[in-house]
Design a protein around this motif. Structure first.
Motif, PDB file in Angstrom:
ATOM      1  N   SER A 119      -1.986  10.701   0.143  1.00  0.00           N
ATOM      2  CA  SER A 119      -1.017   9.670   0.482  1.00  0.00           C
ATOM      3  C   SER A 119      -0.566   9.943   1.914  1.00  0.00           C
ATOM      4  N   SER A 120      -0.418   8.891   2.686  1.00  0.00           N
ATOM      5  CA  SER A 120      -0.077   9.150   4.077  1.00  0.00           C
ATOM      6  C   SER A 120       1.313   8.637   4.413  1.00  0.00           C
ATOM      7  N   ASP A 174       1.413   5.115   5.759  1.00  0.00           N
ATOM      8  CA  ASP A 174       1.394   4.015   4.800  1.00  0.00           C
ATOM      9  C   ASP A 174       2.799   3.714   4.291  1.00  0.00           C
ATOM     10  N   ARG A 220      -2.186  -0.616  14.344  1.00  0.00           N
ATOM     11  CA  ARG A 220      -3.440   0.020  13.966  1.00  0.00           C
ATOM     12  C   ARG A 220      -4.653  -0.596  14.652  1.00  0.00           C
ATOM     13  N   TYR A 252       1.447  -4.165  11.453  1.00  0.00           N
ATOM     14  CA  TYR A 252       0.278  -3.418  11.001  1.00  0.00           C
ATOM     15  C   TYR A 252      -0.906  -3.669  11.932  1.00  0.00           C
ATOM     16  N   CYS A 260      -3.199  -0.381   2.197  1.00  0.00           N
ATOM     17  CA  CYS A 260      -3.274   1.084   2.136  1.00  0.00           C
ATOM     18  C   CYS A 260      -4.717   1.592   2.168  1.00  0.00           C
ATOM     19  N   ASP A 318       4.511   2.013   7.365  1.00  0.00           N
ATOM     20  CA  ASP A 318       3.945   0.728   7.794  1.00  0.00           C
ATOM     21  C   ASP A 318       3.829  -0.290   6.664  1.00  0.00           C
ATOM     22  N   VAL A 319       3.705   0.191   5.439  1.00  0.00           N
ATOM     23  CA  VAL A 319       3.392  -0.745   4.343  1.00  0.00           C
ATOM     24  C   VAL A 319       4.418  -0.698   3.205  1.00  0.00           C
ATOM     25  N   LYS A 372      -5.912   6.347  -2.846  1.00  0.00           N
ATOM     26  CA  LYS A 372      -6.278   7.199  -1.730  1.00  0.00           C
ATOM     27  C   LYS A 372      -6.236   8.648  -2.159  1.00  0.00           C
ATOM     28  N   ASP A 422      -8.231   2.231   3.914  1.00  0.00           N
ATOM     29  CA  ASP A 422      -8.657   2.331   5.311  1.00  0.00           C
ATOM     30  C   ASP A 422      -9.811   1.373   5.529  1.00  0.00           C
TER      31      ASP A 422
END
Ligand code: ADP
Ligand code: ADP
Ligand code: MG
Length: 609
Positions: free
Chosen positions: A449-450, A453, A523, A519, A489, A456-457, A446, A491
């Motif tokens: 980086s978020s 993520d 989302r 997740y 990760c 959630d991951v 990506k 989108d």
């Protein structure tokens, strides 16, 4: 009691300043609590260590653990892999005419226990001080188990009076030391004359003329299981039987082991992470708890039902040990709180996909996927599951039918709008050849980086703990977790995980289930999960998509169903019935031909009444 563990693969003395020695308060007072060992790596004295934990925090490679243990474990050591190495406490007990199961996470000592019982690893009772005498003499081992079943066992084993058959955990290595065709291998090792019967039962006839080197993972696994079953042994050890097998093959192999070995009063020990299969096979189970890579304790044998229920509940009663902070809970009804509000997310027309002139053909009836749902997918291997997803993703075009799919985003207000579907896909087979750190790999996917993520991951899947490792060094379960994380990760509007539970231990499966459910809910994306682990499918899925057909020849999508309807359809084909365990509500395979089995088959209720 305290043990000090050095994770030797993490320790890098050439890249650090011996922080473990430098900052140890005991060393500062002149004690030799941590010293440099022969290979440059530190040696921590468990007698002198005060357990302050400073070295744990100072080590830049998190290579050290200092673990406090209950005094009762003192003297219970069965084996220790060198100084500051992993310690195994206790031992499973094989019994003639019984199948004994072992359940526990990876790195907790299951394979070690099996290797000891098979005579492949001579246990040292934890005595590693004198390298030359590292192996405690058999006399000592036999003395230690005096009065128990294991005394007799080790006595005979040491004198070569026990014949054992052993199926190793990693079947991928078999082609390296066996050259030749499948029938040659099986004929040359068949001591009991049952190989033909098993080849038929495991549907391997077509692979018999093939070279061992050409076999698929699933074929190799079945050949390896047969290879040990046809030995004329007293004790049989199977270090995992389900990897690479689809659910049909799993049930057949489990049934084969029961029919052939148990009925001959052989003693069988099985390590297995597919709990529905372990439940079907085992008479007793030993749980293993501890700290992966640090120590593992084998519990006393328990009835299979109690052993599995306890393990799922996270609390081992007799041992008074909590192994997980939350229980794993099954419900008689699939999680569907939000079902009523859900709207159609993707609608696809019927299509047909054919490979080449007379290659494999997949027929898909029209169907739809709902927003935010987890759609479980079940079916045999090579029946077109991956092909279906590739068509959805636009990676390959259907032979007959419309190409592009459109999503309908009605629930976000206003009239349904169509949009292009973007798919993120985790393939069934993953390669661990990349030469880079886990975190560099994940962040290379990506641009930015978020934080989401991570929350959630990466964190729930345990990736944060292994992010410094190189992809090349990962174990099968870790590599799988990284591949799942990489998929999530990205989108996308539709996620597809092809066999995410392969190589995962029970704890990793728990993490996977939680991560995927949250997740999808958070989302609002849809997830397709292909898997052969019934517990995982039961815990994860809102609905079920059922594939049917003939592997490698043709596949057909029967459609998307409510859980019960879909499971009934699928299990009918498999010819097994499930009931719900009264206390834990987990699905249990009924004994084939039992009153319950017959009753349910008569009523067409394969997935519990
Ligand atoms: P499991 O089968 O439960 O995954 P294993 O018995 O394979 O666990 O391994 C338990 C622990 O012992 C692991 O942490 C592993 O790193 C360590 N270990 C296994 N084999 C060896 C060995 N030959 N030398 C040193 N450590 C080992
Ligand atoms: P599944 O995911 O159910 O295991 P796949 O969709 O991967 O099944 O494959 C179904 C069948 O199609 C298999 O027999 C496979 O060998 C064949 N197949 C898959 N991809 C191709 C391709 N690109 N060309 C020819 N045959 C293929
Ligand atoms: Mg193992």
């Amino acid at each position: 009691m305290r043990i000090a563990i050095l994770k030797r693969n993490k320790c890098q003395p050439r890249k650090c300043e011996y922080e473990c020695i430098k900052y140890c308060p005991m060393v500062q007072t002149g004690a030799e609590t941590v010293v440099q060992g022969g290979d440059g790596k530190p040696v921590i004295s468990e007698e002198l260590c005060e357990g302050c934990g400073i070295c744990i925090k100072k080590c830049p490679f998190t290579a050290i653990s200092i673990i406090g243990l209950p005094e009762e474990l003192k003297g219970e050591e069965t084996h220790r892999y060198g100084e500051n190495g992993f310690v195994l406490y206790g031992m499973p007990i094989p019994k003639a005419g019984k199948i004994t199961g072992m359940i526990g996470e990876n790195g907790i000592g299951k394979s070690t226990a099996i290797k000891i019982l098979s005579g492949l690893q001579v246990p040292n009772m934890g005595k590693v001080e004198v390298e030359a005498e590292a192996k405690a003499s058999w006399d000592e081992i036999i003395k230690k188990y005096a009065g128990s079943t294991l005394q007799n066992y080790f006595d005979k084993l040491s004198k070569g009076k026990i014949k054992v058959a052993y199926k190793p955990q990693y079947v991928d290595a078999i082609p390296e030391f066996f050259d030749g065709k499948v029938y040659e291998l099986l004929e040359s090792t068949d001591e009991t004359g049952v190989s033909k019967q098993l080849v038929r039962a495991f549907e391997l006839e077509e692979a018999m003329q093939n070279d061992i080197k050409e076999l698929s993972g699933g074929e190799l696994q079945r050949v390896a299981v047969i290879g040990s079953m046809i030995r004329d042994a007293d004790f049989y050890f199977f270090d995992e039987i389900t990897p690479y097998l689809d659910i049909y093959q799993r049930v057949k192999v489990a049934k084969g082991i029961k029919d052939v070995l148990k009925d001959k009063a052989k003693a069988v020990v099985v390590v297995e992470h597919d709990l529905a299969i372990l439940d079907m096979l085992a008479d007793y189970v030993h749980q293993l708890y501890g700290e992966p890579g640090g120590y593992g304790v084998v519990t006393m044998p328990k009835s299979t039902n109690r052993g599995i229920n306890e393990y799922l509940s996270g609390f081992l009663q007799a041992e008074n040990v909590r192994i997980r902070d939350k229980p794993i809970e099954f419900s008689a009804h699939p999680p569907r709180e939000k079902r009523e509000e859900r709207s159609v997310f993707i609608e696809y027309d019927g299509f047909e996909k054919k490979y080449g002139g007379d290659g494999f053909v997949l027929e898909a009836k029209p169907g739809s996927i709902e927003e935010g749902e987890v759609l479980g997918i079940v079916g045999k291997n090579a029946i077109g599951k991956s092909t279906f997803v590739k068509v959805l993703a636009g990676e390959t075009e259907p032979t007959i039918g419309k190409k592009a799919l459109t999503g309908l985003a009605g629930s976000w207000g206003g009239a349904p709008q169509s949009f292009d579907i973007s798919v993120s896909y985790k393939p069934q087979y993953i390669k661990g050849e990349l030469d880079m750190k886990v975190k560099d790999f994940i962040y290379s996917l990506k641009e930015e980086s978020s934080e989401a993520d991570v929350i959630d991951v990466l964190h729930p899947l345990g990736i944060s703990e292994i992010e410094e490792k190189n992809i090349k060094e990962l174990s099968g379960g870790e590599l799988q977790s990284v591949a799942i994380a990489a998929c999530l990760c990205h989108d996308a509007s539709l996620y597809m995980l092809d066999e995410p539970s392969a190589h995962l231990d029970v704890e990793q499966k728990v993490r996977l289930i939680k991560t995927v459910r949250r997740y999808a809910e958070r989302r609002g994306v849809s997830m397709l999960i292909v898997d052969h682990d019934i517990y995982l499918i039961d815990l994860l899925s809102d609905r079920l998509m059922v594939f049917d057909g003939e592997p490698g020849v043709r596949g057909e999508i029967k459609g998307c169903f409510e859980m019960r309807e879909g499971m009934d359809l699928f299990l009918k084909d498999l010819s097994v019935t499930f009931r719900r365990d009264e206390s834990s509500l987990r699905p249990r395979i009924n004994k084939i031909g039992s009153a319950k089995d017959r009753e349910q088959k008569e009523k067409g209720k394969y997935y519990y009444l």
